[in-house]
Design a protein around this motif. Structure first.
Motif, mmCIF file in Angstrom:
data_model
loop_
_atom_site.group_PDB
_atom_site.id
_atom_site.type_symbol
_atom_site.label_atom_id
_atom_site.label_comp_id
_atom_site.label_asym_id
_atom_site.label_seq_id
_atom_site.Cartn_x
_atom_site.Cartn_y
_atom_site.Cartn_z
ATOM 1 N N ALA A 89 -36.847 -13.369 1.093
ATOM 2 C CA ALA A 89 -35.609 -14.139 1.225
ATOM 3 C C ALA A 89 -34.407 -13.285 0.830
ATOM 4 O O ALA A 89 -33.330 -13.393 1.435
ATOM 5 C CB ALA A 89 -35.675 -15.403 0.359
ATOM 6 N N GLY A 90 -34.591 -12.414 -0.142
ATOM 7 C CA GLY A 90 -33.516 -11.500 -0.511
ATOM 8 C C GLY A 90 -33.194 -10.525 0.602
ATOM 9 O O GLY A 90 -32.021 -10.224 0.860
ATOM 10 N N LEU A 91 -34.236 -10.016 1.270
ATOM 11 C CA LEU A 91 -34.004 -9.137 2.416
ATOM 12 C C LEU A 91 -33.269 -9.875 3.532
ATOM 13 O O LEU A 91 -32.385 -9.309 4.186
ATOM 14 C CB LEU A 91 -35.328 -8.576 2.939
ATOM 15 N N ARG A 92 -33.635 -11.130 3.730
ATOM 16 C CA ARG A 92 -32.955 -11.934 4.760
ATOM 17 C C ARG A 92 -31.475 -12.100 4.409
ATOM 18 O O ARG A 92 -30.607 -11.966 5.267
ATOM 19 C CB ARG A 92 -33.629 -13.300 4.875
ATOM 20 N N TYR A 95 -29.615 -8.992 5.142
ATOM 21 C CA TYR A 95 -29.369 -8.915 6.590
ATOM 22 C C TYR A 95 -28.185 -9.797 6.965
ATOM 23 O O TYR A 95 -27.321 -9.403 7.751
ATOM 24 C CB TYR A 95 -30.636 -9.318 7.338
ATOM 25 N N TRP A 96 -28.141 -10.996 6.399
ATOM 26 C CA TRP A 96 -27.020 -11.889 6.676
ATOM 27 C C TRP A 96 -25.714 -11.318 6.166
ATOM 28 O O TRP A 96 -24.653 -11.550 6.747
ATOM 29 C CB TRP A 96 -27.256 -13.258 6.041
ATOM 30 N N ASP A 97 -25.772 -10.583 5.042
ATOM 31 C CA ASP A 97 -24.545 -10.002 4.486
ATOM 32 C C ASP A 97 -23.909 -8.981 5.419
ATOM 33 O O ASP A 97 -22.723 -8.671 5.282
ATOM 34 C CB ASP A 97 -24.823 -9.350 3.125
ATOM 35 N N THR A 98 -24.681 -8.452 6.348
ATOM 36 C CA THR A 98 -24.123 -7.521 7.332
ATOM 37 C C THR A 98 -23.435 -8.264 8.475
ATOM 38 O O THR A 98 -22.888 -7.626 9.372
ATOM 39 C CB THR A 98 -25.216 -6.612 7.916
ATOM 40 N N GLY A 99 -23.508 -9.587 8.471
ATOM 41 C CA GLY A 99 -22.873 -10.389 9.510
ATOM 42 C C GLY A 99 -23.762 -10.649 10.705
ATOM 43 O O GLY A 99 -23.322 -11.195 11.703
#
Length: 129
Positions: A89-92, A95-99
């Motif tokens: 979930a942290g990796l996800r 990934y979301w933080d990159t937009g």
């Protein structure tokens, strides 16, 4: 200006039923928070086990007996799943933080990937260990 009529609206989005349906993204978010808190408790259990090992053979035997009991094994397996789930979930989220991956279909696929991936990685870890 208000005409004085009271409008009946739900008080919270957490009013399950006719007002709000849980989405996969909200469930995975809630599970991420739960696993994070549960891992803090697991860390306390691990420190207790280490302190018991450093204290005396009797204290270690008691701690080890509890952690290797049926209930202890269940707690350790759930802790292992929590580690993998929280990690994925942290990796996800990274990934979301990159937009990227913020559209609903991709977010749902990533949610399923986290759930299935954490279960698979837990089983693989149990087999390897």
């Amino acid at each position: 200006m208000s005409d004085g009529k009271k409008i009946e609206r739900p008080l919270s989005p957490f009013m399950l039923g006719p007002y709000y349906r849980l989405q996969l993204t909200s469930i995975t978010s809630i599970l991420t928070r739960i696993t994070g808190n549960a891992l803090a408790i697991s860390a306390v259990l691990f420190v207790w086990w280490l302190l018991a090992a450093a204290t005396s053979p009797e204290a270690f035997a008691r701690a080890d007996g509890i952690l290797t009991s049926f209930i202890g094994h269940i707690a350790l397996i759930l802790s292992l799943w929590g580690v993998w789930y929280h990690y994925l979930a942290g990796l996800r989220h990274l990934y979301w933080d990159t937009g990227r991956g913020l559209d609903i279909p991709t977010a749902e696929k990533l949610g399923w990937a986290v759930i299935v991936g954490s279960v698979v990685l837990t089983i693989v870890t149990i087999i390897v260990i």
